[in-house]
Write a protein that holds these residues in place. Structure first.
Motif, PDB file in Angstrom:
ATOM      1  N   HIS A 272      38.775  29.397  42.402  1.00 24.13           N
ATOM      2  CA  HIS A 272      39.892  28.911  43.277  1.00 24.13           C
ATOM      3  C   HIS A 272      40.442  27.370  42.612  1.00 24.13           C
ATOM      4  CE1 HIS A 272      38.933  31.732  46.205  1.00 24.13           C
ATOM      5  NE2 HIS A 272      37.630  31.068  46.469  1.00 24.13           N
ATOM      6  N   ALA A 273      40.182  27.372  41.285  1.00 28.13           N
ATOM      7  CA  ALA A 273      40.554  26.344  40.445  1.00 28.13           C
ATOM      8  C   ALA A 273      42.266  25.985  40.736  1.00 28.13           C
ATOM      9  CB  ALA A 273      40.379  26.311  39.181  1.00 28.13           C
ATOM     10  N   SER A 274      42.920  27.091  40.682  1.00 26.40           N
ATOM     11  CA  SER A 274      44.486  26.951  40.675  1.00 26.40           C
ATOM     12  C   SER A 274      44.811  27.492  42.362  1.00 26.40           C
ATOM     13  CB  SER A 274      44.840  28.007  39.830  1.00 26.40           C
ATOM     14  OG  SER A 274      46.210  28.340  39.858  1.00 26.40           O
ATOM     15  N   PRO A 275      45.922  26.828  42.739  1.00 28.18           N
ATOM     16  CA  PRO A 275      46.370  27.102  44.001  1.00 28.18           C
ATOM     17  C   PRO A 275      47.466  28.427  43.869  1.00 28.18           C
ATOM     18  CG  PRO A 275      47.488  25.383  43.293  1.00 28.18           C
ATOM     19  CD  PRO A 275      46.455  25.606  42.315  1.00 28.18           C
ATOM     20  N   LEU A 276      47.992  28.586  42.602  1.00 24.67           N
ATOM     21  CA  LEU A 276      48.672  29.726  42.462  1.00 24.67           C
ATOM     22  C   LEU A 276      48.187  31.075  42.707  1.00 24.67           C
ATOM     23  CD1 LEU A 276      50.398  28.273  39.191  1.00 24.67           C
ATOM     24  CD2 LEU A 276      51.249  27.966  41.594  1.00 24.67           C
ATOM     25  N   ARG A 277      49.034  32.003  43.421  1.00 27.30           N
ATOM     26  CA  ARG A 277      48.606  33.435  43.618  1.00 27.30           C
ATOM     27  C   ARG A 277      49.770  34.259  42.945  1.00 27.30           C
ATOM     28  NH1 ARG A 277      44.817  30.759  44.061  1.00 27.30           N
ATOM     29  NH2 ARG A 277      43.318  30.578  45.818  1.00 27.30           N
ATOM     30  N   TRP A 278      49.315  35.243  42.401  1.00 22.31           N
ATOM     31  CA  TRP A 278      50.237  36.163  41.710  1.00 22.31           C
ATOM     32  C   TRP A 278      49.988  37.636  42.098  1.00 22.31           C
ATOM     33  CZ3 TRP A 278      53.849  33.739  38.301  1.00 22.31           C
ATOM     34  CH2 TRP A 278      53.546  32.496  38.225  1.00 22.31           C
ATOM     35  N   SER A 279      50.986  38.325  41.984  1.00 18.48           N
ATOM     36  CA  SER A 279      51.005  39.740  42.283  1.00 18.48           C
ATOM     37  C   SER A 279      50.403  40.447  41.198  1.00 18.48           C
ATOM     38  CB  SER A 279      52.427  40.314  42.383  1.00 18.48           C
ATOM     39  OG  SER A 279      53.050  40.453  41.112  1.00 18.48           O
TER      40      SER A 279
END
Length: 294
Positions: A272-279
């Motif tokens: 979970h290093a990045s808070p971004l979530r992608w489709s």
């Protein structure tokens, strides 16, 4: 001024693409055009490639609200924020004069922009004075949509020298990764993409992939001609987990194309290093079908 060094020229000549490379090379320069500045201002992530203080190459991911990366002059960008202390490049980005390669890649539009230059720390993050600025075509870029960010905090960092079973699964299912390389004239960060399985695991310490035809510049392969150091970054787009490798890479030229073999010296996994979530991805129509062997 020739934008290519002897390593890139050697690869271009070997593959007979010098004329095409010369044409594309005319677009490489230190200036940040207005359209490029506007593109940067919309991006929520930036990949940076550089050497750590021990000289090992790494690729690292920075994220932020749109505007955290912005052009502040005709040849300079400013990045608000920095890398967490555990990241292999955290110290390098707080050191004046670190040579860096950056790539801003937008999966939503399948556009990317690369900027290579020299970094210097600031009170709010760091700046990069550009030496090379250019865009690439959308080949091998998968389209993804940005979803609501997850308010999770990064998990415990895992360091190692061999792939774990979970890391092996991540690499084998990857359709995208980033690669940092270096030459005497600076660092470079680039993108590689393909259908899942295009990166192969040949042992717990070795990865291979085919080098697909691209823009004929051969900056990464040119760097590897003279300096085998490389840093890879894999991203789990759905969870934000990052997997970084440092090691060495070598290119084999064969009758059916080029194969890069990467030897892992060290890995850093950050859940979970990045808070971004992608489709889920819409794969590029340019992705070649997978071959039976690497």
């Amino acid at each position: 001024m020739d934008p290519y060094h002897e390593g890139s020229r050697a690869v271009q000549d070997r593959l007979g693409v010098r004329t095409a490379a010369d044409h594309i090379g005319r677009s490489i320069g230190p200036g940040i055009r207005e359209v490029a500045a506007a593109f940067l201002g919309l991006q929520p992530m930036l990949v940076v490639g550089a050497a750590d203080r021990a000289g090992r190459m790494w690729s690292s991911l920075l994220t932020g609200a749109p505007g955290f990366v912005r052009a502040t002059g005709p040849d300079r960008i400013a990045v608000t924020g920095g890398l967490p202390d555990h990241d292999p490049l955290a110290a390098a980005l707080t050191t004046e004069g670190t040579e860096v390669g950056t790539i801003a890649l937008d999966p939503r539009t399948r556009r990317r922009m690369r900027l290579n230059g020299t970094a210097a720390p600031t009170a709010r993050g760091f700046v990069v004075t550009a030496e090379q600025v250019f865009s690439n075509c959308p080949k091998y870029l998968q389209r993804r949509q940005l979803q609501a960010p997850a308010p999770t905090r990064p998990g415990a960092v895992r360091r190692g020298r061999e792939l774990t079973p979970d890391q092996l699964t991540l690499v084998r299912s990857a359709d995208t990764f980033f690669i940092a390389t270096a030459a005497a004239d600076g660092a470079d960060a680039s993108h590689r993409g393909g259908n899942p399985g295009f990166v192969r695991v040949t042992s717990p310490t070795e990865l291979t992939w085919q080098d697909y035809p691209g823009n004929s510049m051969y900056l990464s392969l040119g760097n590897l001609e003279n300096d085998p150091r490389a840093g890879l970054l894999f991203l789990d787009w759905s969870t934000g987990t990052t997997l970084q490798f440092t090691g060495t890479a070598h290119t084999t030229f064969g009758t059916h194309g080029r194969t890069i073999r990467f030897s892992i010296a060290e890995s850093v996994e950050t859940p979970h290093a990045s808070p971004l979530r992608w489709s889920a991805p819409e794969y590029s129509p340019a992705n070649p079908p997978l071959r039976d062997s690497a």
